[in-house]
Design a protein around this motif. Structure first.
Motif, mmCIF file in Angstrom:
data_model
loop_
_atom_site.group_PDB
_atom_site.id
_atom_site.type_symbol
_atom_site.label_atom_id
_atom_site.label_comp_id
_atom_site.label_asym_id
_atom_site.label_seq_id
_atom_site.Cartn_x
_atom_site.Cartn_y
_atom_site.Cartn_z
ATOM 1 N N UNK A 90 0.879 -1.173 0.000
ATOM 2 C CA UNK A 90 0.000 0.000 0.000
ATOM 3 C C UNK A 90 0.915 1.220 0.000
ATOM 4 N N UNK A 91 0.804 2.052 -1.030
ATOM 5 C CA UNK A 91 1.770 3.139 -1.200
ATOM 6 C C UNK A 91 1.208 4.524 -0.894
ATOM 7 N N UNK A 92 -0.106 4.665 -0.785
ATOM 8 C CA UNK A 92 -0.668 5.972 -0.473
ATOM 9 C C UNK A 92 -2.119 5.823 -0.042
ATOM 10 N N UNK A 93 -2.672 6.925 0.464
ATOM 11 C CA UNK A 93 -4.072 6.932 0.888
ATOM 12 C C UNK A 93 -4.650 8.321 0.681
ATOM 13 N N UNK A 94 -5.947 8.380 0.447
ATOM 14 C CA UNK A 94 -6.654 9.646 0.327
ATOM 15 C C UNK A 94 -7.921 9.573 1.184
ATOM 16 N N UNK A 95 -8.503 10.730 1.453
ATOM 17 C CA UNK A 95 -9.729 10.773 2.250
ATOM 18 C C UNK A 95 -10.580 11.958 1.822
ATOM 19 N N UNK A 96 -11.882 11.817 1.960
ATOM 20 C CA UNK A 96 -12.788 12.921 1.659
ATOM 21 C C UNK A 96 -12.751 13.981 2.757
ATOM 22 N N UNK A 97 -12.095 13.671 3.884
ATOM 23 C CA UNK A 97 -12.061 14.605 5.010
ATOM 24 C C UNK A 97 -10.904 15.593 4.943
ATOM 25 N N UNK A 98 -9.866 15.279 4.155
ATOM 26 C CA UNK A 98 -8.694 16.137 4.083
ATOM 27 C C UNK A 98 -7.869 15.819 2.845
ATOM 28 N N UNK A 99 -7.034 16.763 2.431
ATOM 29 C CA UNK A 99 -6.136 16.530 1.304
ATOM 30 C C UNK A 99 -4.806 15.950 1.752
ATOM 31 N N UNK A 100 -4.601 15.862 3.060
ATOM 32 C CA UNK A 100 -3.324 15.375 3.575
ATOM 33 C C UNK A 100 -3.520 14.098 4.379
ATOM 34 N N UNK A 101 -3.129 12.980 3.789
ATOM 35 C CA UNK A 101 -3.248 11.682 4.447
ATOM 36 C C UNK A 101 -1.876 11.013 4.426
ATOM 37 N N UNK A 102 -1.460 10.473 5.558
ATOM 38 C CA UNK A 102 -0.145 9.851 5.658
ATOM 39 C C UNK A 102 -0.254 8.430 6.201
ATOM 40 N N UNK A 103 0.716 7.599 5.803
ATOM 41 C CA UNK A 103 0.867 6.255 6.364
ATOM 42 C C UNK A 103 1.882 6.366 7.500
ATOM 43 N N UNK A 104 1.552 5.850 8.672
ATOM 44 C CA UNK A 104 2.429 5.989 9.832
ATOM 45 C C UNK A 104 2.755 4.636 10.442
ATOM 46 N N UNK A 105 3.907 4.588 11.072
ATOM 47 C CA UNK A 105 4.288 3.434 11.879
ATOM 48 C C UNK A 105 4.835 3.942 13.201
ATOM 49 N N UNK A 106 5.168 3.035 14.105
ATOM 50 C CA UNK A 106 5.700 3.389 15.423
ATOM 51 C C UNK A 106 7.166 2.986 15.490
ATOM 52 N N UNK A 107 8.019 3.911 15.922
ATOM 53 C CA UNK A 107 9.451 3.628 16.014
ATOM 54 C C UNK A 107 9.974 4.069 17.376
ATOM 55 N N UNK A 108 11.144 3.556 17.732
ATOM 56 C CA UNK A 108 11.813 3.977 18.955
ATOM 57 C C UNK A 108 13.097 4.711 18.603
ATOM 58 N N UNK A 156 -12.187 6.660 3.007
ATOM 59 C CA UNK A 156 -10.734 6.546 2.871
ATOM 60 C C UNK A 156 -10.441 5.565 1.741
ATOM 61 N N UNK A 157 -9.489 5.908 0.886
ATOM 62 C CA UNK A 157 -9.115 5.041 -0.233
ATOM 63 C C UNK A 157 -7.624 4.763 -0.192
ATOM 64 N N UNK A 158 -7.264 3.492 -0.153
ATOM 65 C CA UNK A 158 -5.862 3.083 -0.205
ATOM 66 C C UNK A 158 -5.492 2.753 -1.638
ATOM 67 N N UNK A 159 -4.260 3.048 -1.999
ATOM 68 C CA UNK A 159 -3.766 2.729 -3.339
ATOM 69 C C UNK A 159 -2.557 1.815 -3.215
ATOM 70 N N UNK A 160 -2.553 0.718 -3.976
ATOM 71 C CA UNK A 160 -1.448 -0.231 -3.932
ATOM 72 C C UNK A 160 -0.437 0.064 -5.043
ATOM 73 N N UNK A 161 0.689 -0.605 -4.942
ATOM 74 C CA UNK A 161 1.791 -0.356 -5.876
ATOM 75 C C UNK A 161 1.395 -0.619 -7.325
#
Length: 213
Positions: A90-108, A156-161
């Motif tokens: 999954x390389x990106x995402x969009x939403x009807x609620x905003x123009x800025x959508x990010x993919x996040x993970x948790x790091x230390x 929310x719409x996810x887009x794959x490679x």
């Protein structure tokens, strides 16, 4: 009579204007018939008829939800399952609620502090499920200028490679729990894979607080 008609017209226009303001202030509408699962689809042109055809992709998503918010930013969660015999990104995402959508993970970081960081992609391994959850991998809706109240939904719409899309409508929930700190000045690098998660504490997205769980 003319004064009454003019007053009636003014009241009607005021009602329309108020409805418009309420629409602008809400990110989504109440989810009266919500589906918490969806399948990935892609469109192609049919040479004979010129119409678009949809074909099922390898991903499906279920148990989707978003954290209710008065605005600013929020997280979107769920379980993405890869039904194929090859990894899917999954390389990106969009939403009807905003123009800025990010993919996040948790790091230390080097001090052992847990932070949220943007990544370029989520890798859903063949035959496995990638859980998007508070304190782990998730989708961030940034820069919201509207509210997403409990019970409302957004698209929310996810887009794959390979260009396929996966659309779903997470319903907002009131939720509080552990909070995360956002490593906002970090570059978007790396990939979050199925099974990758971590607990999180603290909370600040470029100085703005947000909580995922």
């Amino acid at each position: 009579m003319k004064k009454f008609q003019a007053h009636h017209k003014l009241m009607a226009l005021s009602s329309v204007a108020l409805a418009g303001i309420l629409t602008l202030n809400a990110c989504g509408s109440t989810n009266t018939n919500s589906d918490s699962s969806a399948s990935a689809t892609s469109s192609s042109s049919a040479a004979a008829s010129g119409s678009a055809q949809s074909s099922s992709g390898p991903l499906k998503i279920e148990n989707t939800w978003a954290k209710a918010t008065d605005g600013g930013m929020t997280g979107v969660f769920g379980k993405i399952t890869n039904t194929s015999d090859h990894d899917v990104k999954v390389v990106s995402a969009t939403s009807t609620a905003t123009d800025e959508v990010q993919l996040h993970t948790t790091v230390k970081d080097s001090n052992g502090s847990t932070k949220m960081q943007q990544v370029q992609e989520f890798t859903v391994k063949a035959g496995e499920t990638l859980e998007l959850k508070p304190g782990g991998n998730h989708i961030m809706l940034m820069g919201l200028n509207c509210s997403l109240s409990a019970g409302a939904s957004t698209t929310v719409t996810l887009k794959t490679e390979d260009g396929a899309t996966l659309e779903f409508k997470p319903e907002a929930r009131d939720y509080s729990g552990a909070k995360e700190e956002y490593q906002g000045d970090a570059q978007s690098t790396g990939s979050a894979s199925a099974g990758a998660s971590a607990s999180a504490s603290g909370d600040s997205h470029d100085g703005h607080e947000h909580g995922h769980g």
